[in-house]
Design a protein around this motif. Sequence first.
Motif, PDB file in Angstrom:
ATOM      1  N   GLU A   1       0.874  -1.174   0.000  1.00 39.30           N
ATOM      2  CA  GLU A   1       0.000   0.000   0.000  1.00 39.30           C
ATOM      3  C   GLU A   1       0.908   1.220   0.000  1.00 39.30           C
ATOM      4  N   THR A   2       0.572   2.237  -0.796  1.00 48.91           N
ATOM      5  CA  THR A   2       1.402   3.438  -0.836  1.00 48.91           C
ATOM      6  C   THR A   2       0.610   4.661  -0.397  1.00 48.91           C
ATOM      7  N   ILE A   3       1.321   5.570   0.268  1.00 51.55           N
ATOM      8  CA  ILE A   3       0.745   6.834   0.734  1.00 51.55           C
ATOM      9  C   ILE A   3       1.550   7.953   0.081  1.00 51.55           C
ATOM     10  N   ALA A   4       0.899   8.805  -0.685  1.00 52.85           N
ATOM     11  CA  ALA A   4       1.594   9.901  -1.363  1.00 52.85           C
ATOM     12  C   ALA A   4       1.335  11.221  -0.647  1.00 52.85           C
ATOM     13  N   ILE A   5       2.397  11.897  -0.268  1.00 54.09           N
ATOM     14  CA  ILE A   5       2.314  13.225   0.354  1.00 54.09           C
ATOM     15  C   ILE A   5       3.277  14.125  -0.408  1.00 54.09           C
ATOM     16  N   TYR A   6       2.744  15.029  -1.212  1.00 55.67           N
ATOM     17  CA  TYR A   6       3.572  15.808  -2.127  1.00 55.67           C
ATOM     18  C   TYR A   6       3.590  17.296  -1.792  1.00 55.67           C
ATOM     19  N   ASP A   7       4.716  17.934  -2.124  1.00 60.68           N
ATOM     20  CA  ASP A   7       4.897  19.385  -2.002  1.00 60.68           C
ATOM     21  C   ASP A   7       4.868  19.849  -0.550  1.00 60.68           C
ATOM     22  N   VAL A   8       5.755  19.263   0.254  1.00 62.95           N
ATOM     23  CA  VAL A   8       5.825  19.637   1.675  1.00 62.95           C
ATOM     24  C   VAL A   8       7.266  19.972   2.071  1.00 62.95           C
ATOM     25  N   GLY A   9       7.976  20.657   1.191  1.00 63.05           N
ATOM     26  CA  GLY A   9       9.382  20.963   1.430  1.00 63.05           C
ATOM     27  C   GLY A   9       9.619  21.951   2.554  1.00 63.05           C
ATOM     28  N   VAL A  10      10.887  22.086   2.939  1.00 63.92           N
ATOM     29  CA  VAL A  10      11.231  22.878   4.112  1.00 63.92           C
ATOM     30  C   VAL A  10      11.067  24.382   3.896  1.00 63.92           C
ATOM     31  N   ALA A  11      10.889  24.837   2.667  1.00 63.05           N
ATOM     32  CA  ALA A  11      10.633  26.269   2.438  1.00 63.05           C
ATOM     33  C   ALA A  11       9.321  26.702   3.085  1.00 63.05           C
ATOM     34  N   GLY A  12       8.425  25.735   3.283  1.00 66.99           N
ATOM     35  CA  GLY A  12       7.180  25.973   4.017  1.00 66.99           C
ATOM     36  C   GLY A  12       6.964  24.815   4.963  1.00 66.99           C
ATOM     37  N   PHE A  13       7.735  24.784   6.030  1.00 66.42           N
ATOM     38  CA  PHE A  13       7.799  23.623   6.921  1.00 66.42           C
ATOM     39  C   PHE A  13       6.434  23.276   7.514  1.00 66.42           C
ATOM     40  N   HIS A  14       5.560  24.272   7.654  1.00 67.31           N
ATOM     41  CA  HIS A  14       4.244  24.018   8.243  1.00 67.31           C
ATOM     42  C   HIS A  14       3.440  23.022   7.413  1.00 67.31           C
ATOM     43  N   ARG A  15       3.729  22.925   6.113  1.00 69.03           N
ATOM     44  CA  ARG A  15       3.012  21.958   5.270  1.00 69.03           C
ATOM     45  C   ARG A  15       3.314  20.525   5.698  1.00 69.03           C
ATOM     46  N   LEU A  16       4.564  20.259   6.036  1.00 63.02           N
ATOM     47  CA  LEU A  16       4.931  18.933   6.520  1.00 63.02           C
ATOM     48  C   LEU A  16       4.319  18.665   7.882  1.00 63.02           C
ATOM     49  N   VAL A  17       4.346  19.662   8.753  1.00 61.95           N
ATOM     50  CA  VAL A  17       3.773  19.506  10.094  1.00 61.95           C
ATOM     51  C   VAL A  17       2.314  19.075   9.997  1.00 61.95           C
ATOM     52  N   ASN A  18       1.587  19.677   9.067  1.00 64.40           N
ATOM     53  CA  ASN A  18       0.173  19.336   8.905  1.00 64.40           C
ATOM     54  C   ASN A  18      -0.045  17.908   8.423  1.00 64.40           C
ATOM     55  N   GLU A  19       0.980  17.305   7.780  1.00 63.74           N
ATOM     56  CA  GLU A  19       0.843  15.939   7.256  1.00 63.74           C
ATOM     57  C   GLU A  19       1.380  14.879   8.213  1.00 63.74           C
ATOM     58  N   MET A  20       2.039  15.280   9.279  1.00 62.26           N
ATOM     59  CA  MET A  20       2.634  14.308  10.179  1.00 62.26           C
ATOM     60  C   MET A  20       1.593  13.405  10.824  1.00 62.26           C
ATOM     61  N   GLN A  21       0.415  13.942  11.107  1.00 63.36           N
ATOM     62  CA  GLN A  21      -0.634  13.120  11.696  1.00 63.36           C
ATOM     63  C   GLN A  21      -1.073  12.015  10.743  1.00 63.36           C
ATOM     64  N   VAL A  22      -1.117  12.343   9.443  1.00 64.11           N
ATOM     65  CA  VAL A  22      -1.459  11.330   8.435  1.00 64.11           C
ATOM     66  C   VAL A  22      -0.432  10.204   8.463  1.00 64.11           C
ATOM     67  N   LEU A  23       0.847  10.574   8.503  1.00 63.00           N
ATOM     68  CA  LEU A  23       1.902   9.562   8.543  1.00 63.00           C
ATOM     69  C   LEU A  23       1.790   8.685   9.787  1.00 63.00           C
ATOM     70  N   ARG A  24       1.534   9.287  10.909  1.00 62.33           N
ATOM     71  CA  ARG A  24       1.457   8.501  12.151  1.00 62.33           C
ATOM     72  C   ARG A  24       0.246   7.576  12.148  1.00 62.33           C
ATOM     73  N   GLU A  25      -0.859   8.016  11.537  1.00 70.49           N
ATOM     74  CA  GLU A  25      -2.052   7.179  11.479  1.00 70.49           C
ATOM     75  C   GLU A  25      -1.874   6.007  10.513  1.00 70.49           C
ATOM     76  N   LYS A  26      -1.220   6.252   9.396  1.00 71.79           N
ATOM     77  CA  LYS A  26      -1.032   5.209   8.387  1.00 71.79           C
ATOM     78  C   LYS A  26       0.062   4.221   8.766  1.00 71.79           C
ATOM     79  N   LYS A  27       0.980   4.639   9.639  1.00 72.52           N
ATOM     80  CA  LYS A  27       2.056   3.786  10.139  1.00 72.52           C
ATOM     81  C   LYS A  27       2.840   3.107   9.012  1.00 72.52           C
ATOM     82  N   PRO A  28       3.509   3.885   8.168  1.00 73.59           N
ATOM     83  CA  PRO A  28       4.304   3.264   7.100  1.00 73.59           C
ATOM     84  C   PRO A  28       5.464   2.466   7.660  1.00 73.59           C
TER      85      PRO A  28
END
Length: 261
Positions: free
Chosen positions: A148-175
């Motif tokens: 199963e794959t999870i795609a999270i795109y365009d969350v680079g460090v130039a706008g770090f808050h974008r990654l922060v908002n996706e961290m919950q998704v990563l923790r829930e999906k448990k890759p």
Amino acid sequence: MDLKSILNKLKNNEMDIEAAESDIRSMGYVPVTDIAKIDIFRKHRTGIMEAILAEGKDPHDVVEIAKAQVAASGRVLITRLNDAHREMLQARFSSEELEWDLHSKGVVVHNGTPVSMTGGVVAIITAGTADIDAAEEARMVASEMGCETIAIYDVGVAGFHRLVNEMQVLREKKPDSIVVAAGREGTLPTVVSGLMDVPVIGLPVSTGYGAGAKGEAALLSMLQSCSVLSVVNIDAGFVAGAFAARIANRVSEARNTKSQE
């Protein structure tokens, strides 16, 4: 002759050990006219399926190799297609037999045989939209290897808050593993590896300009990472996806074994 036939002949004393060994060693590949020898046992031997790199190959040869691989295993992934390859594949296969991915310039050719899902989970993350092509190649490979794959795109460090908002998704999906594609300065894999407790594979992408252009700065940055990660070559989406899937599939296998104890 397949492996079962060889073993039966050996059992029935119709073949000696030396002849059986010779036949077994010659198994595992199928000649395709005079152009290729496809490795049909690669998935069983290494956990990574055979695939076709279209780049540098004649379109007619790509079609012939694809036909042989589909006949042997039911599915085949083709990467790095150009327009001539696409036109030839469309002419020789029906639309139902082709699963295109325009971002990665890849396609899966199949005869209706489904992917056998393993239970492994791979996350694919990109720093920017320019990194999606390489990331999609990695995603296609992991998918074809049963993950199963999870795609999270365009969350680079130039706008770090974008990654922060996706961290919950990563923790829930448990890759079980994560591929992080980034160009320019290539910082994102180091950040993700510092936040997640699963293996991270850095995929440097040939974006950026000036000094360190074409992915070189990204590659060197990932190699110098202060958080622990593995790094593949520039634009090597296939390798990143295959490595991530191999990890995820072994983790899933161990998880299933533990649940049965």
